[in-house]
Scaffold this active site. Sequence first.
Site, mmCIF file in Angstrom:
data_model
loop_
_atom_site.group_PDB
_atom_site.id
_atom_site.type_symbol
_atom_site.label_atom_id
_atom_site.label_comp_id
_atom_site.label_asym_id
_atom_site.label_seq_id
_atom_site.Cartn_x
_atom_site.Cartn_y
_atom_site.Cartn_z
ATOM 1 N N PRO A 83 0.810 -1.223 0.000
ATOM 2 C CA PRO A 83 0.000 0.000 0.000
ATOM 3 C C PRO A 83 0.837 1.263 0.000
ATOM 4 O O PRO A 83 1.825 1.392 0.731
ATOM 5 C CB PRO A 83 -0.808 -0.125 1.296
ATOM 6 C CG PRO A 83 -0.948 -1.601 1.482
ATOM 7 C CD PRO A 83 0.367 -2.174 1.027
ATOM 8 N N CYS A 84 0.390 2.221 -0.842
ATOM 9 C CA CYS A 84 1.200 3.410 -1.078
ATOM 10 C C CYS A 84 0.699 4.640 -0.328
ATOM 11 O O CYS A 84 1.297 5.701 -0.423
ATOM 12 C CB CYS A 84 1.217 3.729 -2.576
ATOM 13 S SG CYS A 84 -0.415 4.147 -3.241
ATOM 14 N N ASN A 85 -0.390 4.500 0.419
ATOM 15 C CA ASN A 85 -1.034 5.670 1.025
ATOM 16 C C ASN A 85 -0.054 6.593 1.750
ATOM 17 O O ASN A 85 -0.150 7.813 1.648
ATOM 18 C CB ASN A 85 -2.105 5.229 2.023
ATOM 19 C CG ASN A 85 -3.034 4.179 1.454
ATOM 20 O OD1 ASN A 85 -2.583 3.140 0.991
ATOM 21 N ND2 ASN A 85 -4.327 4.423 1.484
ATOM 22 N N TYR A 87 3.105 6.986 1.242
ATOM 23 C CA TYR A 87 4.217 7.459 0.427
ATOM 24 C C TYR A 87 3.774 8.361 -0.719
ATOM 25 O O TYR A 87 4.592 8.969 -1.389
ATOM 26 C CB TYR A 87 4.992 6.269 -0.153
ATOM 27 C CG TYR A 87 5.539 5.339 0.891
ATOM 28 C CD1 TYR A 87 6.420 5.800 1.866
ATOM 29 C CD2 TYR A 87 5.166 4.001 0.932
ATOM 30 C CE1 TYR A 87 6.932 4.950 2.835
ATOM 31 C CE2 TYR A 87 5.669 3.138 1.899
ATOM 32 C CZ TYR A 87 6.546 3.627 2.848
ATOM 33 O OH TYR A 87 7.046 2.788 3.810
#
Length: 350
Positions: A83-85, A87
């Site tokens: 999950p990129c939330n 970054y």
Amino acid sequence: MIYRLGELFCGPGGIGWGATNADIGDANYRIVHQWANDYDESTCETYRHNICPNAPETVYHGDIRTFDMSQLAPIDALAFGFPCNDYSVVGEQKGMNGTFGPLYSYGVKALKLFEPMWFLAENVGGLRSANEGKALNKILDELQGAGYTITPHLYKFEDYGIPQARHRLIIVGIRNNINVEFKVPSPAPYAEIDNTCRNAIENPPIPTDAFNNELTKQSSQVVERLKHIKPGQNAFTADLPKELQLNIKGARISQIYKRLDPTKPSYTVTGSGGGGTHIYHWSEPRALTNRERARLQTFPDTYKFIGTKENVRKQIGMAVPCRGAKIIFESILKCFAGIPYEYIEANINE
């Protein structure tokens, strides 16, 4: 060699589609689905329906933080788009200090548990600057420490014929005891592809009764605002009458009510956001449908997303472009098959 693929944080199957459709002209080298996991139930349903309809039980719905990976079948390859939330440059950029930042560690755990021959890990370009660059260094160190030679590269998918400006950091790793070297595929073979958003959305025309093609209800004010916004402009760069201007203090995100420029690839498709973030048609005063957004992510029209309209929007926005993933997986297969291809030097900078 047929590689059995396991996927963590599998999403709706952009990576899964790219892997299972990768074709290098040699049936001895291909990738097959083994198992997948995601925390969102609708996303798992979408993955089951499209990637492994004959083995729905191999997609495990559950939070990776409490999921027992030891129950899973052996694999030869691992993919994880963690999950990129925390970054993303659009988010709060909490990096390792956020809820999602440390989740990459479950990919490392899986590498140590299953010892696959190779892996592919994906995240947003913003990962490079998270925690002053310390987050990326820590992640790369741990991936190497699990026993892999890694090749991180910032892929600009629009350079690979994808009709969307989408920049993602993708790390390919090959186990240290395997004498195979991965090379980043060159974008040169894709230079002549028409990757304009107009071509992606209009050719061929989308049937009105296509899956996930419902229109978004636009208020009369939004319709009027869009009529004053030219292709490529947003709510802040357009010449709007005072009554249609947005009274927003602080950050002015460039994607707010931004119309597509039909002569260019789309701007980045996102999975969340309130009013003004749905991506807007260049000539019609409306937001794109989910099917149009899926076209920008290169999902085939036969791909059926399962869930509510907003949940489907999230699934599409969080995915890796299918054709982009396919290009990278084919390069991995070519490396193992000893088939030469055009490549470039790996680079994580813009």
